[in-house]
Design an enzyme around this catalytic site. Structure first.
Site, PDB file in Angstrom:
ATOM      1  CG  ASP A  37      -1.082  -0.550   2.298  1.00  0.00           C
ATOM      2  OD1 ASP A  37      -0.392  -0.067   3.157  1.00  0.00           O
ATOM      3  OD2 ASP A  37      -1.838  -1.530   2.398  1.00  0.00           O
ATOM      4  CE  LYS A  59      -6.179  -0.136   3.135  1.00  0.00           C
ATOM      5  NZ  LYS A  59      -6.693  -0.512   4.436  1.00  0.00           N
ATOM      6  CG  MET A 174      -4.645   7.363  10.397  1.00  0.00           C
ATOM      7  SD  MET A 174      -5.781   5.951  10.414  1.00  0.00           S
ATOM      8  CE  MET A 174      -5.818   5.520  12.136  1.00  0.00           C
TER       9      MET A 174
HETATM   10  N1  SAH Z   1       0.453   0.592  10.581  1.00  0.00           N
HETATM   11  C1  SAH Z   1       0.965   1.939  10.502  1.00  0.00           C
HETATM   12  C2  SAH Z   1      -0.103   2.982  10.721  1.00  0.00           C
HETATM   13  C3  SAH Z   1      -1.209   2.961   9.685  1.00  0.00           C
HETATM   14  S1  SAH Z   1      -2.389   4.259   9.913  1.00  0.00           S
HETATM   15  C4  SAH Z   1       2.130   2.095  11.480  1.00  0.00           C
HETATM   16  O1  SAH Z   1       2.345   1.235  12.344  1.00  0.00           O
HETATM   17  O2  SAH Z   1       2.875   3.070  11.344  1.00  0.00           O
HETATM   18  C5  SAH Z   1      -1.748   5.502   8.853  1.00  0.00           C
HETATM   19  C6  SAH Z   1      -1.158   6.634   9.652  1.00  0.00           C
HETATM   20  O3  SAH Z   1       0.136   6.301  10.104  1.00  0.00           O
HETATM   21  C7  SAH Z   1      -0.959   7.918   8.894  1.00  0.00           C
HETATM   22  O4  SAH Z   1      -2.158   8.654   8.806  1.00  0.00           O
HETATM   23  C8  SAH Z   1       0.051   8.624   9.760  1.00  0.00           C
HETATM   24  O5  SAH Z   1      -0.556   9.159  10.915  1.00  0.00           O
HETATM   25  C9  SAH Z   1       0.908   7.462  10.210  1.00  0.00           C
HETATM   26  N2  SAH Z   1       2.140   7.295   9.415  1.00  0.00           N
HETATM   27  C10 SAH Z   1       2.513   6.203   8.741  1.00  0.00           C
HETATM   28  N3  SAH Z   1       3.751   6.381   8.195  1.00  0.00           N
HETATM   29  C11 SAH Z   1       4.147   7.621   8.571  1.00  0.00           C
HETATM   30  C12 SAH Z   1       5.328   8.393   8.369  1.00  0.00           C
HETATM   31  N4  SAH Z   1       6.348   7.931   7.656  1.00  0.00           N
HETATM   32  N5  SAH Z   1       5.389   9.623   8.928  1.00  0.00           N
HETATM   33  C13 SAH Z   1       4.379  10.111   9.653  1.00  0.00           C
HETATM   34  N6  SAH Z   1       3.236   9.434   9.870  1.00  0.00           N
HETATM   35  C14 SAH Z   1       3.120   8.207   9.350  1.00  0.00           C
END
Ligand code: SAH
Length: 297
Positions: A37, A59, A174
């Site tokens: 994704d 997504k 998010m």
């Molecule tokens: N499973 C993921 C989270 C998925 S929800 C994890 O463990 O990181 C998606 C959210 O993750 C985004 O809206 C943002 O808030 C955060 N996110 C994911 N990658 C990011 C990054 N490189 N920098 C900042 N926020 C990130």
């Protein structure tokens, strides 16, 4: 069902391709198909065999992508067909990634699976911005919370009064769109307005961007900076430590993208060096070393 069908739910880590686990790289290396994704760095596809199929499922808002049900069905279908499927998900697959739903669909269909945890952005993005989520004397607890929910809606799953004062460091994922409502709820439920806050966008990536402030002014500052998702929001005294602990954005090539045109075999040493200096290395081999059609007599 052929015995070889198998799905690995792999945490891709927060973005920096060096933050994939060794187990994740191994699972990718034996994949017939990689389903990935938006938040999983496509550079990680290089770990998969050159003839592996790559399926992008989203997504990112506004792009055509599969629904969660369609993704579940795709994984089940490929698993039942006997393929080795690498399901690459941003961060950790079980932290707000709907990885649990994918795992349940596979279990229900009788497809064997494994879960390869990943480094979650909830901890890694703050770390790359110079913010430890716990710190002796400042924070003995942290919580990772969805910011996707509008806190003003009638039926909220979050207990704001307990979150606001019961946990030292709050990390919202998010949460960019709902930032004003999140701030409002926390202050209304007793978190002091001078509590430090940092938002980290694209943490661990060459375009990492951080906006800091307090609960009193962060909404304004984020708006002024035009900060867009994806970002994590860190709230608590630890956010102040960034002042002394920032390190990633200080690297000499931070923010630079470098195209590495060496042969595939030679590229990785240069890319590793460039990444260590803070650059994003994009490998696009334009040179191939091959024996001549005929050796000179
Ligand atoms: N499973 C993921 C989270 C998925 S929800 C994890 O463990 O990181 C998606 C959210 O993750 C985004 O809206 C943002 O808030 C955060 N996110 C994911 N990658 C990011 C990054 N490189 N920098 C900042 N926020 C990130």
């Amino acid at each position: 069902m052929p015995a070889s069908g198998f799905v690995s739910l792999i945490g891709a880590g927060p973005g920096d391709p060096g933050l994939l686990t060794l187990r994740g790289a191994e699972a990718l290396a034996s994949a017939d198909v990689v389903v990935y994704d938006y938040l999983a760095n496509p550079a990680l596809l290089a770990h998969s065999p050159s003839d592996a199929e790559h399926i992008y499922v989203g997504k990112k808002a506004g792009y055509h992508t599969l629904s969660q049900e369609e993704i579940n069905a795709l994984l089940v279908q490929r698993g039942l067909a006997g393929q080795r499927v690498a399901r690459l998900k941003g961060g950790d697959p079980f932290v707000f990634g709907r990885g649990g739903e994918e795992a349940l669909a596979l279990v229900e269909a009788g497809v064997p699976l494994e879960v390869v945890p990943g480094i979650t952005s909830a901890v890694a993005a703050p770390a790359y911005a110079g913010i430890p989520v716990t710190h002796r004397g400042l924070a003995s607890s942290f919580a990772v919370i969805t910011g996707h929910e509008d806190p003003n809606k009638e039926e909220t799953a979050l207990d704001w009064s307990r979150l606001a004062t019961g946990v030292d460091t709050l990390v919202f994922l998010m949460g960019v769109g709902n930032l004003p409502q999140i701030v409002e709820q926390l202050v209304a439920h007793g978190r002091p307005a001078d509590t430090p806050v940092a938002l980290v966008r694209w943490g661990t990536m060459p375009d990492q961007q951080t906006v800091t402030g307090t609960l009193a002014n962060i909404t304004e500052r984020v708006e002024a900076a035009g900060l867009r998702p994806p970002a994590v929001t860190v709230i608590g005294a630890v956010a102040e430590l960034r002042k002394d602990l920032h390190w990633f954005e200080d690297r000499p090539l931070f923010g630079q993208r470098v195209l590495v045109t060496r042969t595939r075999q030679q590229a990785s040493a240069l890319s590793t060096r460039l990444r260590a200096l803070g650059a994003e290395a994009i490998e696009l081999p334009t040179i191939e070393i091959a024996p001549p059609e005929q050796w000179a007599p």
